[in-house]
Design a protein around this motif. Structure first.
Motif, PDB file in Angstrom:
ATOM      1  N   ARG A 109      -1.114  -4.060   1.618  1.00 24.45           N
ATOM      2  CA  ARG A 109       0.241  -3.508   1.612  1.00 24.45           C
ATOM      3  C   ARG A 109       1.284  -4.600   1.842  1.00 24.45           C
ATOM      4  NH1 ARG A 109      -2.469   0.410   4.720  1.00 24.45           N
ATOM      5  NH2 ARG A 109      -1.411  -0.214   6.654  1.00 24.45           N
ATOM      6  N   ALA A 110       1.013  -5.499   2.770  1.00 18.27           N
ATOM      7  CA  ALA A 110       1.967  -6.587   3.042  1.00 18.27           C
ATOM      8  C   ALA A 110       2.075  -7.521   1.851  1.00 18.27           C
ATOM      9  CB  ALA A 110       1.531  -7.356   4.292  1.00 18.27           C
ATOM     10  N   ALA A 111       0.945  -7.829   1.228  1.00 18.02           N
ATOM     11  CA  ALA A 111       0.957  -8.727   0.066  1.00 18.02           C
ATOM     12  C   ALA A 111       1.695  -8.090  -1.102  1.00 18.02           C
ATOM     13  CB  ALA A 111      -0.476  -9.070  -0.344  1.00 18.02           C
ATOM     14  N   LEU A 112       1.489  -6.801  -1.303  1.00 22.75           N
ATOM     15  CA  LEU A 112       2.155  -6.118  -2.406  1.00 22.75           C
ATOM     16  C   LEU A 112       3.662  -6.058  -2.179  1.00 22.75           C
ATOM     17  CD1 LEU A 112       2.024  -4.581  -5.046  1.00 22.75           C
ATOM     18  CD2 LEU A 112       1.413  -2.521  -3.762  1.00 22.75           C
TER      19      LEU A 112
ATOM     20  N   ALA B  82       6.033   0.952   3.693  1.00 20.09           N
ATOM     21  CA  ALA B  82       6.389   0.921   5.111  1.00 20.09           C
ATOM     22  C   ALA B  82       6.182   2.265   5.788  1.00 20.09           C
ATOM     23  CB  ALA B  82       7.847   0.490   5.262  1.00 20.09           C
ATOM     24  N   GLY B  83       5.876   3.305   5.040  1.00 18.00           N
ATOM     25  CA  GLY B  83       5.746   4.646   5.591  1.00 18.00           C
ATOM     26  C   GLY B  83       4.313   5.027   5.892  1.00 18.00           C
ATOM     27  N   PRO B  84       4.115   6.190   6.506  1.00 18.85           N
ATOM     28  CA  PRO B  84       2.775   6.592   6.945  1.00 18.85           C
ATOM     29  C   PRO B  84       1.829   6.958   5.817  1.00 18.85           C
ATOM     30  CG  PRO B  84       4.381   8.332   7.375  1.00 18.85           C
ATOM     31  CD  PRO B  84       5.163   7.134   6.948  1.00 18.85           C
ATOM     32  N   ARG B  85       2.335   7.458   4.699  1.00 21.21           N
ATOM     33  CA  ARG B  85       1.415   7.893   3.644  1.00 21.21           C
ATOM     34  C   ARG B  85       0.658   6.716   3.036  1.00 21.21           C
ATOM     35  NH1 ARG B  85       4.505  11.416  -0.616  1.00 21.21           N
ATOM     36  NH2 ARG B  85       6.028   9.749  -0.347  1.00 21.21           N
ATOM     37  N   ALA B  86       1.277   5.543   2.986  1.00 24.63           N
ATOM     38  CA  ALA B  86       0.610   4.380   2.403  1.00 24.63           C
ATOM     39  C   ALA B  86      -0.594   3.939   3.225  1.00 24.63           C
ATOM     40  CB  ALA B  86       1.590   3.224   2.277  1.00 24.63           C
ATOM     41  N   ALA B  87      -0.603   4.296   4.506  1.00 26.85           N
ATOM     42  CA  ALA B  87      -1.705   3.886   5.374  1.00 26.85           C
ATOM     43  C   ALA B  87      -2.956   4.733   5.184  1.00 26.85           C
ATOM     44  CB  ALA B  87      -1.255   3.942   6.833  1.00 26.85           C
TER      45      ALA B  87
END
Length: 247
Positions: free
Chosen positions: A14-17, A126-131
């Motif tokens: 996620r951080a790299a993207l 940055a939101g919860p669904r991506a996790a």
């Protein structure tokens, strides 16, 4: 089959993207009218069509994350690599339409449209669904885990950022190194899977092909990515029957 955890931990993906998308945003903001009209190495696409395609790919996950996902076994990342070529005509049509309808204006309008796609993605990441890396996400090829879907966005943003740099006559793009590493690893895994099942090589030769590709990737991951995606010629010591993987 590799999944996002074997390539990079989901938070790293996620951080790299996010970093890769922001670097692309800066590059698109800097384009002038002449640069938007430059040819690319992608058929007859201009930089304008490339930017339109990138915007679609960058914004795809947040726009479709709530779409119903089909039932059935999850698509692995190497299966995605094998399948995505079959969508080439649809992707080309979508990019041309987006370029004509949304990216047809002056540079400020192009930059604003690209900013919108990047904002969608970075807000989502940055939101919860991506996790929720295991969340099912629907593709035309079948369902894929969200964590793996985000890895496919790394492929799109790394490969096409390199296309953009090439079109602009620049020696390099400021890639996120984690993104490049993940894409390189996925393409190596896809090559290993193809080599193991190919009729053109036996088991020993297949292992040798993968070993040579791994050495190229270790020395210059972007050079390997360009070979694996058909941007650069296949070296003589890598059988052309197995490469490119994407193109």
């Amino acid at each position: 089959m590799p999944n996002s955890r074997t390539l990079a931990e989901p938070p790293v993906v996620r951080a790299a993207l996010a970093a890769q998308a922001l670097a692309l945003r800066d590059a698109v903001r800097a384009l002038d009218e002449a640069e938007l009209a430059l040819p690319t190495r992608l058929g007859d696409w201009r930089v304008r069509e490339l930017a339109a395609h990138l915007a679609i790919q960058v914004g795809w996950v947040p726009l479709h994350v709530d779409d119903p996902a089909p039932d059935g076994p999850l698509l692995g990342l190497t299966a995605w690599v094998a399948a995505v070529r079959s969508a080439a005509d649809l992707l080309d049509e979508a990019a041309r339409r987006h370029a004509a309808e949304v990216f047809a204006g002056p540079t400020a309008a192009v930059a604003a449209a690209f900013d919108e796609a990047v904002d969608l993605l970075t807000d989502f990441l940055a939101g919860p669904r991506a996790a929720d890396a295991g969340r099912r996400f629907g593709l035309r090829f079948g369902p894929i885990a969200l964590g793996d879907m985000l890895v496919t966005r790394l492929v799109e943003t790394v490969v096409h950022a390199d296309d953009l740099a090439h079109a602009l006559g620049r020696s390099r793009f400021p890639h996120d190194t984690r993104a490049v590493a993940a894409v390189s690893a996925l393409l190596l895994a896809a090559l290993a899977e193809r080599a193991a099942g190919a009729d053109v090589v036996d088991a020993v030769a297949a292992a040798d092909v993968v070993d040579r590709a791994e050495k190229l990737a270790a020395a210059d991951p972007l050079a390997w990515i360009r070979v694996a995606t058909g941007r650069d010629p296949v070296p003589a010591d890598l059988p052309a029957g197995l490469l490119p993987l994407l193109g």
